[in-house]
Design an enzyme around this catalytic site. Structure first.
Site, PDB file in Angstrom:
ATOM      1  N   TYR A  74       0.695  -1.570   0.132  1.00 57.79           N
ATOM      2  CA  TYR A  74       0.277  -0.163   0.146  1.00 57.79           C
ATOM      3  C   TYR A  74       0.731   1.024  -0.108  1.00 57.79           C
ATOM      4  CZ  TYR A  74       1.531   0.846   4.904  1.00 57.79           C
ATOM      5  OH  TYR A  74       1.515   0.833   6.190  1.00 57.79           O
ATOM      6  N   PHE A 108       2.520   9.990   3.557  1.00 60.45           N
ATOM      7  CA  PHE A 108       2.988   9.345   5.101  1.00 60.45           C
ATOM      8  C   PHE A 108       2.725   7.940   5.389  1.00 60.45           C
ATOM      9  CE2 PHE A 108      -1.836   9.107   4.768  1.00 60.45           C
ATOM     10  CZ  PHE A 108      -2.192   7.998   5.145  1.00 60.45           C
ATOM     11  N   ASP A 109       2.897   7.476   4.404  1.00 62.57           N
ATOM     12  CA  ASP A 109       3.299   5.935   4.452  1.00 62.57           C
ATOM     13  C   ASP A 109       3.330   5.093   3.247  1.00 62.57           C
ATOM     14  OD1 ASP A 109       4.172   3.523   5.461  1.00 62.57           O
ATOM     15  OD2 ASP A 109       2.381   3.140   7.007  1.00 62.57           O
ATOM     16  N   ILE A 131      -7.519   0.454  10.324  1.00 63.72           N
ATOM     17  CA  ILE A 131      -8.902   1.187  11.093  1.00 63.72           C
ATOM     18  C   ILE A 131      -9.506   1.164   9.470  1.00 63.72           C
ATOM     19  CG2 ILE A 131      -6.638   3.520  10.226  1.00 63.72           C
ATOM     20  CD1 ILE A 131      -7.115   3.536   7.905  1.00 63.72           C
ATOM     21  N   TYR A 134      -8.834   8.286  11.555  1.00 60.26           N
ATOM     22  CA  TYR A 134      -7.866   8.086  12.616  1.00 60.26           C
ATOM     23  C   TYR A 134      -9.508   9.037  13.477  1.00 60.26           C
ATOM     24  CZ  TYR A 134      -3.997   5.612  10.791  1.00 60.26           C
ATOM     25  OH  TYR A 134      -3.623   4.270  11.265  1.00 60.26           O
ATOM     26  N   PHE A 137      -5.833   4.975  -0.111  1.00 56.72           N
ATOM     27  CA  PHE A 137      -4.742   4.450   0.122  1.00 56.72           C
ATOM     28  C   PHE A 137      -4.644   3.868  -1.371  1.00 56.72           C
ATOM     29  CE2 PHE A 137      -5.633   5.218   4.580  1.00 56.72           C
ATOM     30  CZ  PHE A 137      -4.664   5.023   5.343  1.00 56.72           C
TER      31      PHE A 137
END
Length: 599
Positions: free
Chosen positions: A96, A107-108, A127, A153, A170
């Site tokens: 991902y 962010f990731d 999540i 979140y 995502f």
């Protein structure tokens, strides 16, 4: 001119508003993606939207996932293999990349780490948007999920990179689920099927396996299929299985189990393809494999001279025929390659390692356990060698093969201490024979076996003294081997152990003293030799060593004296005057001339 420009801009604005209105209308009527009933979530929220100029809201690309009220929007980027997808409780593995919808900042990403992320689906481990979104995917599918904050979140955000009430995007690839990663890079995976298998062992890379298999492309097309169960020698050029399948069998499969094994090209047929052209270059392949049983193969001597093949696997912890164990067995021996029988079939009762059987046969027995049927192949040097034998009738330099079935085993740990001491003495004596023949490798092996039999024994009364004496002797004998091999540190280590057990072991004192002398530790060497003379005042060997130590000390003292003499001569000599100062004294000496200058 100004009025004409205003009318033109007004027309443009009206056109933009019309387009936005049409987009809104389509978004309201967009279809939804169905979820399993157990995964549906009733959340009453306003739909996820993007604010357009002109005041209209338009949904992101894709379709809302059913039961999320628009909180999760899915856009399929690449379709998967189809069929069933994962369900709640499955272990799913994905790649991902996550970004913020607001500014597109990342962010990731699991791809940046080159490590897939695995989690249990539908259990709240991730999540909420992931739990419901990934459940809609199939193997190999790539999708973009736009996830509203209440499915991400929420008002708290996460760390420094995800602010409060942030909508996240995502891009997710569903790699697999309920599959084990056989290789760290994910190139080989195994998914267990309905047969879990028995026992706890897995085949080794050099074993022979009885397998039934089918190989398919990712399209579902079969390119190879076994004719029932076949005997396959792993890691051999004759093996029909690609390397990845063999790795998976050895790492994960048990006797009687079945599984689906997926191999990336580098673990299958690589860049050239294979299977007679049925597998294209760089193709991923999928094998369905059932492991019926296997023959464990051991290269005991590490040179192919003692090969043991245990036929089939036993689902028991039955004791092995370890050294000094008492064994009942059925045995038949043959000359190879002729197959002529030289002994048996006959029933025997032996103590492993006592020398009643050829060396290679006894060493091979240590790999076999109670109830096992096995074949042991011996090169001549591990059987009867150049001499051959008259009983049994074995010509010189003959290779042999033994078929063995072990029926009873009394393992070493069940023996009485008296039996262990007797067996240890025998192995010590065998080691001495090898030592006299200058075969320190075999001698050390025998001494190690002797020590292992009594290593943790203490005994009582006379037996306690026998245990101490024998342990001390074995340490000294090992020291003698190391002395022949020039391993002074090992000599001292074994002698220290011997002296810890028996402080009056004169052989240990002698050998340690010699090792100290070899390392030029003269004081320590002299101490050991003098201590030896306390126990054996007439020891000629000790007197000889003392003389050698004194001689070496005298030479060393002479060298030291010469060094110190040079050092002190340099420090005691008066410093020389500088040349310029000496010249000045001569010139101003009132007629002293050159003589005054020489001083």
């Amino acid at each position: 001119r100004f009025r004409k420009m205003a009318r033109a801009w007004g027309a443009v604005l009206l056109l933009m508003m019309a387009i936005a209105t049409a987009t809104c209308s389509r978004a309201v009527h967009s279809p939804t993606i169905s979820l399993p009933r157990s995964q549906q979530t009733a959340v009453q929220r306003s739909p996820l939207n993007l604010r357009l100029r002109g005041g209209c809201s338009a949904a992101p690309s894709g379709e809302p996932v059913e039961g999320t009220d628009g909180g999760v929007i899915k856009e399929v980027l690449e379709p998967g293999a189809g069929g069933e997808g994962p369900v709640s409780g499955d272990d799913v593995s994905v790649h991902y990349t996550g970004t913020l919808l607001e500014d597109g900042s990342k962010f990731d990403s699991s791809r940046d780490r080159n490590a897939p992320f695995t989690f249990k689906l539908g259990q709240g481990k991730v999540i909420k948007g992931w739990d419901v979104g990934v459940a809609t995917m199939t193997r190999g599918e790539k999708a973009r999920f736009t996830i509203r904050s209440d499915y991400a979140y929420g008002p708290t955000g996460s760390g420094d990179k995800i602010p409060a009430n942030a909508t996240l995007v995502f891009e997710v690839e569903l790699l697999r689920w309920n599959e084990k990663e056989v290789t760290l890079d994910g190139g080989v995976t195994l998914k267990p099927l309905d047969k879990k298998g028995t026992g706890w062992r897995h085949p080794d890379k050099n074993d022979e396996v009885f397998v039934q298999y089918t190989g398919k492309l990712t399209t579902g097309e079969t390119f190879v299929e076994s004719a029932g169960f076949e005997l396959v020698k792993l890691s051999s050029t004759s093996s029909p299985l690609p390397p990845g399948v063999e790795k998976a069998i050895c790492k994960e499969m048990k006797k009687g189990s079945n599984a689906v094994i997926t191999c990336a090209p580098e673990y299958a047929f690589g860049e050239v393809g294979g299977a007679g052209g049925k597998v294209a270059p760089k193709a991923t392949v999928v094998y369905t494999v059932e492991l019926k049983d296997w023959n464990a193969i051991y290269d005991v001597s590490k040179d192919g001279g003692i090969m043991v093949k245990c036929l089939g696997q036993l689902d028991t912890y039955g004791p092995l025929c370890d050294d000094a164990s008492q064994v009942k067995l059925t045995l038949e021996g043959k000359l190879m390659p002729s197959g002529e029988t030289i002994v048996g079939p006959s029933d025997l009762q032996v103590t492993v390692g006592d020398g009643a059987l050829p060396e290679g046969l006894e060493r091979g027995l240590e790999k076999i356990k109670k109830g096992q049927h096995a074949v042991i192949d011996l090169a001549s040097k591990y059987a009867y060698g150049e001499a051959g034998s008259t009983d049994p009738p074995v010509p010189p330099n003959s290779n042999l093969q033994y078929e063995i079935t072990v029926t009873e085993v009394v393992p070493t740990y069940q023996l009485q201490l008296s039996d262990k001491l007797q067996a240890a003495e025998k192995r010590k004596d065998q080691g001495n024979v090898f030592f006299k023949a200058s075969d320190t490798t075999q001698a050390l092996a025998k001494y190690d076996k002797a020590f292992k039999l009594i290593q943790y024994e203490q005994g009582e009364g006379d037996e306690a003294e026998r245990v101490k004496d024998l342990k001390s002797v074995i340490h000294v004998n090992k020291a003698a081997c190391y002395d022949k091999e020039g391993r002074a540190e090992d000599v001292m280590s074994e002698c220290n152990k011997a002296l810890d057990l028996k402080a009056n072991n004169v052989k240990a004192l002698f050998r340690r003293g010699k090792a100290y002398l070899a390392q030029n530790k003269l004081d320590e060497a002299m101490t050991d030799m003098k201590q030896l003379l306390v126990f054996e005042p007439n020891s000629a060997a000790a007197q000889t060593q003392i003389a050698a130590i004194k001689s070496k000390q005298k030479v060393q003292d002479s060298k030291d004296k010469a060094v110190f003499s040079k050092m002190f001569s340099k420090t005691s000599a008066p410093p020389k005057k500088p040349a310029a100062a000496a010249a000045g004294a001569g010139e101003g000496g009132g007629g002293g001339g050159s003589g005054g200058g020489r001083g």
